[in-house]
Design a protein around this motif. Sequence first.
Motif, PDB file in Angstrom:
ATOM      1  N   VAL A  38      40.131  13.428  62.492  1.00  0.00           N
ATOM      2  CA  VAL A  38      38.696  13.521  62.746  1.00  0.00           C
ATOM      3  C   VAL A  38      38.304  14.936  63.164  1.00  0.00           C
ATOM      4  O   VAL A  38      37.302  15.481  62.692  1.00  0.00           O
ATOM      5  N   ILE A  39      39.078  15.547  64.046  1.00  0.00           N
ATOM      6  CA  ILE A  39      38.778  16.911  64.490  1.00  0.00           C
ATOM      7  C   ILE A  39      38.901  17.893  63.325  1.00  0.00           C
ATOM      8  O   ILE A  39      38.069  18.793  63.153  1.00  0.00           O
ATOM      9  N   ALA A  40      39.935  17.731  62.496  1.00  0.00           N
ATOM     10  CA  ALA A  40      40.101  18.613  61.341  1.00  0.00           C
ATOM     11  C   ALA A  40      38.908  18.505  60.400  1.00  0.00           C
ATOM     12  O   ALA A  40      38.373  19.518  59.931  1.00  0.00           O
ATOM     13  N   GLN A  41      38.464  17.282  60.130  1.00  0.00           N
ATOM     14  CA  GLN A  41      37.302  17.087  59.262  1.00  0.00           C
ATOM     15  C   GLN A  41      36.061  17.724  59.862  1.00  0.00           C
ATOM     16  O   GLN A  41      35.261  18.357  59.159  1.00  0.00           O
ATOM     17  N   CYS A  42      35.902  17.574  61.167  1.00  0.00           N
ATOM     18  CA  CYS A  42      34.745  18.141  61.860  1.00  0.00           C
ATOM     19  C   CYS A  42      34.743  19.669  61.732  1.00  0.00           C
ATOM     20  O   CYS A  42      33.715  20.277  61.413  1.00  0.00           O
ATOM     21  N   LEU A  43      35.894  20.307  61.957  1.00  0.00           N
ATOM     22  CA  LEU A  43      35.977  21.762  61.873  1.00  0.00           C
ATOM     23  C   LEU A  43      35.681  22.249  60.459  1.00  0.00           C
ATOM     24  O   LEU A  43      34.963  23.238  60.262  1.00  0.00           O
ATOM     25  N   VAL A  44      36.225  21.556  59.461  1.00  0.00           N
ATOM     26  CA  VAL A  44      36.025  21.972  58.074  1.00  0.00           C
ATOM     27  C   VAL A  44      34.556  21.862  57.679  1.00  0.00           C
ATOM     28  O   VAL A  44      33.987  22.766  57.061  1.00  0.00           O
ATOM     29  N   GLU A  45      33.923  20.741  58.044  1.00  0.00           N
ATOM     30  CA  GLU A  45      32.523  20.550  57.656  1.00  0.00           C
ATOM     31  C   GLU A  45      31.598  21.525  58.378  1.00  0.00           C
ATOM     32  O   GLU A  45      30.669  22.064  57.777  1.00  0.00           O
ATOM     33  N   LEU A  46      31.837  21.767  59.658  1.00  0.00           N
ATOM     34  CA  LEU A  46      30.984  22.693  60.401  1.00  0.00           C
ATOM     35  C   LEU A  46      31.163  24.124  59.905  1.00  0.00           C
ATOM     36  O   LEU A  46      30.188  24.875  59.795  1.00  0.00           O
ATOM     37  N   SER A  47      32.394  24.516  59.605  1.00  0.00           N
ATOM     38  CA  SER A  47      32.628  25.880  59.108  1.00  0.00           C
ATOM     39  C   SER A  47      31.965  26.080  57.751  1.00  0.00           C
ATOM     40  O   SER A  47      31.457  27.167  57.453  1.00  0.00           O
ATOM     41  N   SER A  48      31.951  25.034  56.938  1.00  0.00           N
ATOM     42  CA  SER A  48      31.325  25.131  55.624  1.00  0.00           C
ATOM     43  C   SER A  48      29.796  25.152  55.727  1.00  0.00           C
ATOM     44  O   SER A  48      29.131  25.927  55.033  1.00  0.00           O
ATOM     45  N   ALA A  49      29.248  24.307  56.609  1.00  0.00           N
ATOM     46  CA  ALA A  49      27.796  24.187  56.705  1.00  0.00           C
ATOM     47  C   ALA A  49      27.164  25.334  57.479  1.00  0.00           C
ATOM     48  O   ALA A  49      26.035  25.740  57.187  1.00  0.00           O
ATOM     49  N   ARG A  50      27.870  25.874  58.469  1.00  0.00           N
ATOM     50  CA  ARG A  50      27.259  26.851  59.369  1.00  0.00           C
ATOM     51  C   ARG A  50      27.969  28.195  59.391  1.00  0.00           C
ATOM     52  O   ARG A  50      27.632  29.068  60.190  1.00  0.00           O
ATOM     53  N   SER A  51      28.989  28.350  58.563  1.00  0.00           N
ATOM     54  CA  SER A  51      29.729  29.618  58.487  1.00  0.00           C
ATOM     55  C   SER A  51      30.213  30.073  59.859  1.00  0.00           C
ATOM     56  O   SER A  51      30.148  31.261  60.198  1.00  0.00           O
ATOM     57  N   THR A  52      30.688  29.118  60.645  1.00  0.00           N
ATOM     58  CA  THR A  52      31.280  29.452  61.939  1.00  0.00           C
ATOM     59  C   THR A  52      32.725  28.989  61.933  1.00  0.00           C
ATOM     60  O   THR A  52      33.035  27.907  61.417  1.00  0.00           O
ATOM     61  N   PHE A  53      33.616  29.810  62.483  1.00  0.00           N
ATOM     62  CA  PHE A  53      35.040  29.507  62.429  1.00  0.00           C
ATOM     63  C   PHE A  53      35.680  29.480  63.819  1.00  0.00           C
ATOM     64  O   PHE A  53      36.878  29.237  63.934  1.00  0.00           O
TER      65      PHE A  53
END
Length: 394
Positions: free
Chosen positions: A254-269
């Motif tokens: 769940v955390i991995a999915q959250c990080l991937v989606e947020l980085s893609s949607a908001r360009s934050t890493f």
Amino acid sequence: MAAAAAGTRVFLEVRRRLQSALLILGEPKEGGMPMDISLAPCSLRVKTPEGCTELQLPAEVRLVPSSCRGLQYVPGDGLHLRVQVQAEPDDTKLISVFNQSSQAQGCCTFYCQSCGEVVIRNRKLLRVLPLPSENWGALVEEWCCHPDPFADKPLHPQENDCFIGDSFFLVNLRSDLWQPRPELAPVETHCPSSENHFKLKPKANTKVICKRCKVMLGETMSSETTKFYITEIIIQPSERNFSIIPRSQFVQNVIAQCLVELSSARSTFRFTIQGHDGKVYILLWLLNSDSLVIESLGSSKSIKKFPLLEDTLKADSSSAWNAVKVLYQPCIKNRNEKLSSAWESDISIHSLTLPSATCLELLLILSRNNATLPPSLRSVNSFQERAHRTHTSR
């Protein structure tokens, strides 16, 4: 995927986007020994006097043996070698409440992920909608030439709604459904009166606790709206039986999915993981999400055990899993205070809030996965590195 007789530990990280791989052959015994390495498009074999280790690669990955380059010996690791690969994109869907919109056609049941207790039974979700980012109010001020029309108007879901946030989702609890029993905690409050003094008055605790296992599931936001954390709840169609997923596997997926989606949607890493108590527990830096890790542990006896987590790593075995690679820094017990403070004040860094116990659990998972990496891959400068497993072994 199978390993032959116990032998050398083999670690292979495939980068799908780069079409390249790093091969690490485990540290031979002191004094050295002959080693025969054979690479074929669909397998690799390492033969030593102590035994033979063979890896059969997943069907979607093929090595290009003629491209081997960069052979070097790294103390503590063994031999490092780079090779080109032909790898297909990964189309595996991760465990995530972010993909629950497909379940909005029928009735759903909400379960406690830890024990399987039913939290909400047979809820028909007509609308599953994403919430705006946490700082959307500040953005509205930039868009409007008049006072904010949404000021002091929180978004509350209706009876058949489910609003998805970054690390939580909001639902409307009707009176005929399961209701969390708020705990009472004495707090010091100011009571305006002629005496003008402080009195202790009971105040309802906003925590939502599982009735069976007593795990914190979320918090009450109002008399009808409840916030559930994505790491604590599983939503399934009501006609499907509840299936138990190992806790550590579910949390990191769940955390991995959250990080991937947020980085893609908001360009934050870069992310801070904070508890519901407001304390920052972990600093995370997402490196990449296209890794496929394949390894054979051989007869290694150096696998570090974590009694509080499921034992997913066994000697004389081999496995493959997709991975999200992150750097992390723990912030518990006053560690990395200056760095944590700098990250909290940086508007480019995104914050994720989870139950405090889950933050500690995630930190333990990070430490466990970091300990399984070859020593040279465990840290970069002051950060520790780990590969976040995103689904079960193949």
